[in-house]
Every structure is written in structure tokens, then in C-alpha cells.
Design an enzyme around this catalytic site. Structure first.
Site, PDB file in Angstrom:
ATOM      1  N   ASN A 162       9.356   9.909 -19.018  1.00  0.00           N
ATOM      2  CA  ASN A 162       9.911  11.053 -19.762  1.00  0.00           C
ATOM      3  C   ASN A 162      10.129  10.769 -21.242  1.00  0.00           C
ATOM      4  O   ASN A 162      10.010  11.662 -22.075  1.00  0.00           O
ATOM      5  CB  ASN A 162      11.210  11.539 -19.112  1.00  0.00           C
ATOM      6  CG  ASN A 162      12.285  10.474 -19.069  1.00  0.00           C
ATOM      7  OD1 ASN A 162      12.001   9.279 -18.993  1.00  0.00           O
ATOM      8  ND2 ASN A 162      13.537  10.888 -19.115  1.00  0.00           N
ATOM      9  N   LYS A 185       6.072  -2.808 -18.455  1.00  0.00           N
ATOM     10  CA  LYS A 185       5.185  -2.028 -17.597  1.00  0.00           C
ATOM     11  C   LYS A 185       5.530  -0.562 -17.787  1.00  0.00           C
ATOM     12  O   LYS A 185       6.516  -0.056 -17.255  1.00  0.00           O
ATOM     13  CB  LYS A 185       5.366  -2.435 -16.134  1.00  0.00           C
ATOM     14  CG  LYS A 185       4.106  -2.263 -15.264  1.00  0.00           C
ATOM     15  CD  LYS A 185       3.652  -0.836 -15.068  1.00  0.00           C
ATOM     16  CE  LYS A 185       4.550  -0.069 -14.126  1.00  0.00           C
ATOM     17  NZ  LYS A 185       4.037   1.356 -13.915  1.00  0.00           N
ATOM     18  N   GLU A 188       2.837   4.881 -15.042  1.00  0.00           N
ATOM     19  CA  GLU A 188       1.404   5.136 -14.925  1.00  0.00           C
ATOM     20  C   GLU A 188       1.008   6.494 -15.497  1.00  0.00           C
ATOM     21  O   GLU A 188      -0.164   6.719 -15.814  1.00  0.00           O
ATOM     22  CB  GLU A 188       0.981   5.040 -13.463  1.00  0.00           C
ATOM     23  CG  GLU A 188       1.634   6.082 -12.566  1.00  0.00           C
ATOM     24  CD  GLU A 188       1.702   5.653 -11.111  1.00  0.00           C
ATOM     25  OE1 GLU A 188       0.990   6.257 -10.303  1.00  0.00           O
ATOM     26  OE2 GLU A 188       2.470   4.721 -10.795  1.00  0.00           O
ATOM     27  N   GLY A 238      14.803   4.682 -14.367  1.00  0.00           N
ATOM     28  CA  GLY A 238      14.064   5.467 -13.386  1.00  0.00           C
ATOM     29  C   GLY A 238      14.991   6.038 -12.331  1.00  0.00           C
ATOM     30  O   GLY A 238      16.194   6.190 -12.540  1.00  0.00           O
ATOM     31  N   THR A 242      14.153   3.950  -6.635  1.00  0.00           N
ATOM     32  CA  THR A 242      13.358   2.841  -7.169  1.00  0.00           C
ATOM     33  C   THR A 242      14.265   1.768  -7.753  1.00  0.00           C
ATOM     34  O   THR A 242      13.993   0.570  -7.620  1.00  0.00           O
ATOM     35  CB  THR A 242      12.375   3.352  -8.227  1.00  0.00           C
ATOM     36  OG1 THR A 242      11.602   4.421  -7.681  1.00  0.00           O
ATOM     37  CG2 THR A 242      11.437   2.241  -8.667  1.00  0.00           C
ATOM     38  N   GLY A 243      15.366   2.186  -8.380  1.00  0.00           N
ATOM     39  CA  GLY A 243      16.318   1.213  -8.904  1.00  0.00           C
ATOM     40  C   GLY A 243      16.914   0.343  -7.819  1.00  0.00           C
ATOM     41  O   GLY A 243      17.118  -0.861  -8.001  1.00  0.00           O
ATOM     42  N   GLU A 260      19.364   1.891 -15.653  1.00  0.00           N
ATOM     43  CA  GLU A 260      19.706   3.248 -16.103  1.00  0.00           C
ATOM     44  C   GLU A 260      19.005   4.202 -15.163  1.00  0.00           C
ATOM     45  O   GLU A 260      17.785   4.348 -15.205  1.00  0.00           O
ATOM     46  CB  GLU A 260      19.268   3.448 -17.554  1.00  0.00           C
ATOM     47  CG  GLU A 260      19.950   4.633 -18.213  1.00  0.00           C
ATOM     48  CD  GLU A 260      19.100   5.883 -18.198  1.00  0.00           C
ATOM     49  OE1 GLU A 260      19.326   6.744 -17.312  1.00  0.00           O
ATOM     50  OE2 GLU A 260      18.206   6.007 -19.043  1.00  0.00           O
ATOM     51  N   CYS A 294      17.282  11.968 -18.123  1.00  0.00           N
ATOM     52  CA  CYS A 294      18.316  11.456 -17.226  1.00  0.00           C
ATOM     53  C   CYS A 294      19.686  12.001 -17.599  1.00  0.00           C
ATOM     54  O   CYS A 294      20.516  12.267 -16.733  1.00  0.00           O
ATOM     55  CB  CYS A 294      18.334   9.933 -17.279  1.00  0.00           C
ATOM     56  SG  CYS A 294      16.821   9.143 -16.691  1.00  0.00           S
ATOM     57  N   GLU A 394      19.765  15.501  -8.569  1.00  0.00           N
ATOM     58  CA  GLU A 394      19.053  15.553  -9.845  1.00  0.00           C
ATOM     59  C   GLU A 394      17.714  16.262  -9.665  1.00  0.00           C
ATOM     60  O   GLU A 394      16.864  15.822  -8.889  1.00  0.00           O
ATOM     61  CB  GLU A 394      18.825  14.140 -10.386  1.00  0.00           C
ATOM     62  CG  GLU A 394      18.168  14.121 -11.752  1.00  0.00           C
ATOM     63  CD  GLU A 394      18.005  12.718 -12.305  1.00  0.00           C
ATOM     64  OE1 GLU A 394      18.258  12.517 -13.501  1.00  0.00           O
ATOM     65  OE2 GLU A 394      17.617  11.816 -11.530  1.00  0.00           O
ATOM     66  N   GLU A 471      22.607  -0.043 -22.774  1.00  0.00           N
ATOM     67  CA  GLU A 471      21.559  -0.166 -23.776  1.00  0.00           C
ATOM     68  C   GLU A 471      22.055   0.460 -25.067  1.00  0.00           C
ATOM     69  O   GLU A 471      23.053   1.170 -25.084  1.00  0.00           O
ATOM     70  CB  GLU A 471      20.282   0.520 -23.297  1.00  0.00           C
ATOM     71  CG  GLU A 471      19.743  -0.082 -22.004  1.00  0.00           C
ATOM     72  CD  GLU A 471      18.450   0.557 -21.556  1.00  0.00           C
ATOM     73  OE1 GLU A 471      17.401   0.204 -22.126  1.00  0.00           O
ATOM     74  OE2 GLU A 471      18.496   1.403 -20.664  1.00  0.00           O
TER      75      GLU A 471
END
Length: 491
Positions: A162, A185, A188, A238, A242-243, A260, A294, A394, A471
């Protein structure tokens, strides 16, 4: 790179086709993947599909650069390189913004803002390189105690789709400033600006191997990276699911983490607010980047006294938002993929089946000039209870759910009744109410009378299911450091 030619279908020249490892683009060892232009729902370029072998090569390069070069580079010299990179990003801002727009779908002006924000991140951390200092401790006479900050080593950066260039910059810049090396990374769906950023850093004087980028899928490149035993720190942005998988992988090697994750952030609007300022803020909070943020303000918690007038005007403004291909710089661009479009539509379809009132929007659509692309109308849903899916989950799209509060205390309760804790917005003319609510809402960042206020100077991160670690700001710099304490008897 002319926008008119791109919109007519002319291929975009000069995009990287390989990974960036050890200071140069490398040929892909496997077949290429297609990157899609969301505004046309069609591929516009190809990129390298990375493997665990590519990750191994990148990590080895990062280890060598850390041990032999970067950790030994004087902090002031690191700062000069990062500041030069900021200048080069600004010099190439238009091209980077066009590529970002094509890859992510966002309006061109938003993409240009992201590029300038990336430059500002490198500028900010360039100035912090030689100011990262430890403490002395008040020990008894005859002893000396002090601490030093040391770089943790190799940082793995998992970058979302995003905000590709700005999220890359907010993690890579402090990592490099602290003396770490990086293997990134990118998602994709949006690989190109991260690859270009690594090239820009090299042109700015960054030694080979200090910043490496491997493109590809999460399963084939991301998973091997976060599970790599020689990675010392992971920054992941993400989804919650996945986190959680990244945490499990990190646990095997006891790897440091900054996570995050998702959000379902409230924007609290009280009766005594500046109505115009609040309308502008709420509109931007949910419809910027088509709601794919997010920290999007996806819940409007509004006091009953101004509900009707405020929501009526908000719907009128939402209906007037222009929709189109990002390169035409509309007010609302496409969502990033066909799959994500289906996910957003599914939320609204299920809400309708539960009897939810859709005040405006609520349908998939297309670029009005071409009939192409992955678009969803700006959508506002009338008052829903706290246990409704639209309030709890979300959506990550241009969908705002309303919740009506009886008074400021009720608004605070509604705002906090959520599994996420990333940000919250507050609009009120009462400073005392604003500060009390900022104190009591469990969220990592609070915006008062301007949503998305602040910048790289302000620490950012979440609580609860929104993750942990920070961050941006000097807190972000410390995420890439380990503290060494020294105590010496000197009498």
C-alpha cells in the site's frame, strides 16, 4: 516518461528486471512475474521471482558488508551518504512517483507525496547518524559506567503493497543510520520502487551489499528471509495473520522484531468540533489511497448532536469524489488487486444481508474513461453496533462505518472497544476533552484536530493486535540498535 504515452499502452522503459544484490542488479534465476497496473487491471511490466537461494546470496552480501565495511563507517560519513540519497530521490521524484502510481494504483499526487516523504526520511536519519549516543551511570567513586548503542547486524525488511517507497524508506533509513545492513523484500504486487531505491542508495555512495532487495512472493522469498538464521532483526508491515507467522519464524532464531499490523482506527468527532476541519479530516482519513492504509480512520464515532448534519454533508462530499486511473490524478484511485476488490465487496455484501444501511457507495465500479480497473465506490455505512463485522474487522478499502455516541464518555468507550490499537483521531474544540481522550484511548498514536498529523519525527506503531515496536522518530532508530553497558573499577 510521458504519462499520455503510458496511458495509451506504451511499455515503461528502464524498470529493473532482476534483484539488487551486492551493489548491482542481478539476473533472475527463474521466470519473471507480472506486475499489474490496478487502474487498467492489466500487467505493465515483469520482475524477478526470488527464491531461497537469492535470499541466501543477499544475506551473505549483507553480512560481509556489515562486518567489513558499514559498521566501521564513521557515523558522520553514513549521514553524508543518506543525505545524498535524499537529494537523489528528490531529483528523480517524478519518475519514481509514476512507477509507484502504476504499481500501487494510487493517485499521482499521493505517490509524489510518498516519494518526497521517502526523501525526508533519509534526510531526517542522515542528521541522526552522529547523534546516537549512550549514557553514563552514577556509580560510586572509583567506578565508571557507561552504555553504547551498537547496530544489531542484518535487518530484514518486509515491505507492504500500500505504501511501497515510503514504508521502505521509513525502515531502511534508520537501519542504515544505526549501522545495520539490509535485505528487503517488497510485496509482489509493488516491487519496483524498492529496487530503484537500492540503486539510488548505491549511487549516493552506499557500499556494495549494505542494501539488498530481493523481489518475489511471500512464500518463496519472504518466508526464507524471516526464517534465515543469519538475520538479526525483522521489520514487518502487513496483516495480523502474516505477522503472527513471522513471529513464529523469528522465535526459532530469537530474532528481534518490529511489527506494524492492522488497524480499525476511530475518528471521534464531538459536538464542539470545527465542522469544516472535521469533515475534511474524516474524508481524507478513509478515502486517501482508497482506504488502503493501516492507520485509516475507518470508524466515525460521532456525537449524536451533530450526527445528521455531519454525516449528510460527508456523504454529499463522498459522492463528488472523482474516480479514475492514478496517472490522471483523481481524488480516488483503484484498489490494488482483483482479489482485494472482491474482499472489500464481500464485506459490504454481508453487511447488506445483515440489514446494514449503505448511505452512499457500496458497489464495485470502473474507470469512467475506460471502463477498466479495480475500483470500489467511496462507501459510508450508517450506525452499526460494536459487535458488527464492519466495526470489528479491517476492510482495508474505501469504507467508513458510523457509530453514534451519546456524549464524550460514550465516544471514548466506543473508540476503545476494538481489538486493534494503531491510531485514533479526535476532533473537538475542548482541549481538556481532547487531552483526556488522548490519554485514555489505547492506541500507539493520537491525532487531534488533524488526521495524519505529524511526520517522520513522530514515533509510529501499534498496541494490541496492531503490533509492537515503533518506527519513525528517534524511537525508530533505536529499533536497530542493541545496548551494551560497561562498568569498570578505576581506582
Amino acid at each position: 516518461m510521458k504519462i499520455e504515452e503510458i496511458l495509451s499502452g506504451t511499455p515503461v522503459a528502464g524498470l529493473p528486471g532482476g534483484h539488487f544484490i551486492d551493489g548491482a542488479y542481478t539476473a533472475s534465476t527463474r521466470a519473471q512475474m507480472e506486475s499489474y497496473d490496478p487502474g487498467r487491471a492489466a500487467p505493465f511490466a515483469t520482475f524477478a521471482r526470488g527464491t531461497a537461494a537469492d535470499i541466501d546470496q543477499a544475506v551473505a552480501s549483507a553480512i560481509h558488508a556489515f562486518e567489513k565495511t558499514w559498521r566501521k563507517t564513521p557515523p558522520a560519513e553514513r549521514g553524508r551518504i543518506l543525505y545524498h540519497a535524499a537529494q537523489l530521490i528528490r531529483d528523480d521524484a517524478e519518475r519514481l512517483a509514476i512507477v509507484e502510481c502504476l504499481d500501487s494504483g494510487k493517485p499521482l499526487n499521493e505517490a509524489l507525496g510518498d516519494v518526497n516523504g521517502a526523501a525526508r526520511a533519509f534526510e531526517y536519519y542522515a542528521g541522526a547518524c552522529d547523534k546516537l549516543q549512550g549514557d553514563t551511570f552514577p556509580l560510586p567513586q572509583g567506578y565508571l559506567g557507561y552504555s553504547v548503542y551498537e547496530p544489531v547486524g542484518v535487518s530484514a525488511q518486509i515491505i507492504p503493497w500500500n505504501y511501497p517507497i515510503s514504508t521502505a524508506a521509513r525502515g531502511i533509513a534508520p537501519a542504515l543510520a544505526a549501522g545495520c545492513t539490509v535485505v528487503a523484500k517488497p510485496a509482489e504486487q509493488t516491487p519496483f520502487t524498492a529496487l530503484q531505491l537500492a540503486d539510488i542508495l548505491t549511487k549516493a555512495g552506499l557500499p556494495a551489499g549494505v542494501c539488498n532487495v530481493v523481489s518475489g512472493t511471500g512464500a518463496e522469498a519472504g518466508a526464507p528471509l524471516v526464517a534465515h538464521p543469519d538475520v538479526d532483526q525483522i521489520t514487518f508491515t502487513g496483516s495480523v495473520a502474516t505477522g503472527q507467522a513471522v513471529m513464529r519464524s523469528a522465535a526459532d532464531n530469537v530474532t528481534r522484531l518490529v511489527l506494524e499490523l492492522g488497524g480499525k482506527s476511530p475518528v471521534v468527532v464531538l459536538n464542539d468540533c470545527d465542522m469544516e476541519r472535521a469533515l475534511t479530516g474524516v474524508l481524507g482519513a478513509i478515502f486517501e489511497n482508497a482506504g488502503q492504509i493501516c492507520s485509516a480512520g475507518s470508524r466515525l464515532v460521532i456525537e449524536r448532536g451533530i450526527h445528521d448534519a455531519f454525516v449528510g454533508e460527508l456523504c454529499a462530499r463522498a459522492k463528488k469524489l472523482t474516480i479514475g486511473h492514478g496517472l490522471r490524478d483523481p481524488q480516488l484511485g483503484p484498489v490494488n488487486s482483483a482479489g482485494h476488490l472482491d474482499k472489500i465487496a464481500g464485506f459490504i455484501d454481508r453487511a447488506r444481508s445483515r440489514g446494514a444501511e449503505i448511505l452512499t457507495g457500496g458497489r464495485t465500479t470502473a474507470d469512467p474513461e475506460t471502463g477498466e480497473g479495480w475500483f470500489y465506490e467511496p462507501t459510508i455505512v450508517a450506525d452499526r453496533p460494536s459487535d458488527d463485522e464492519l466495526v470489528r474487522e479491517e476492510i482495508f478499502g474505501p469504507v467508513l462505518t458510523v457509530q453514534i455516541a451519546d456524549d464524550p464518555e460514550h465516544a471514548l468507550a466506543l473508540a476503545g472497544d476494538c481489538q486493534y490499537g494503531l491510531v485514533a483521531g479526535i476532533y473537538t474544540g475542548n482541549v481538556s476533552n481532547a487531552l483526556k481522550m488522548a490519554r485514555d484511548v489505547d492506541a500507539g498514536q493520537i491525532f487531534i484536530n488533524e488526521y495524519f498529523a505529524g511526520g517522520v519525527e513522530v514515533p509510529f506503531g501499534g498496541n494490541k493486535l496492531s503490533g509492537f515496536g515503533r518506527e519513525k522518530g528517534l524511537e525508530g532508530l533505536r529499533s536497530y540498535c542493541k545496548v551494551k553497558s560497561v562498568a569498570a573499577r578505576i581506582d
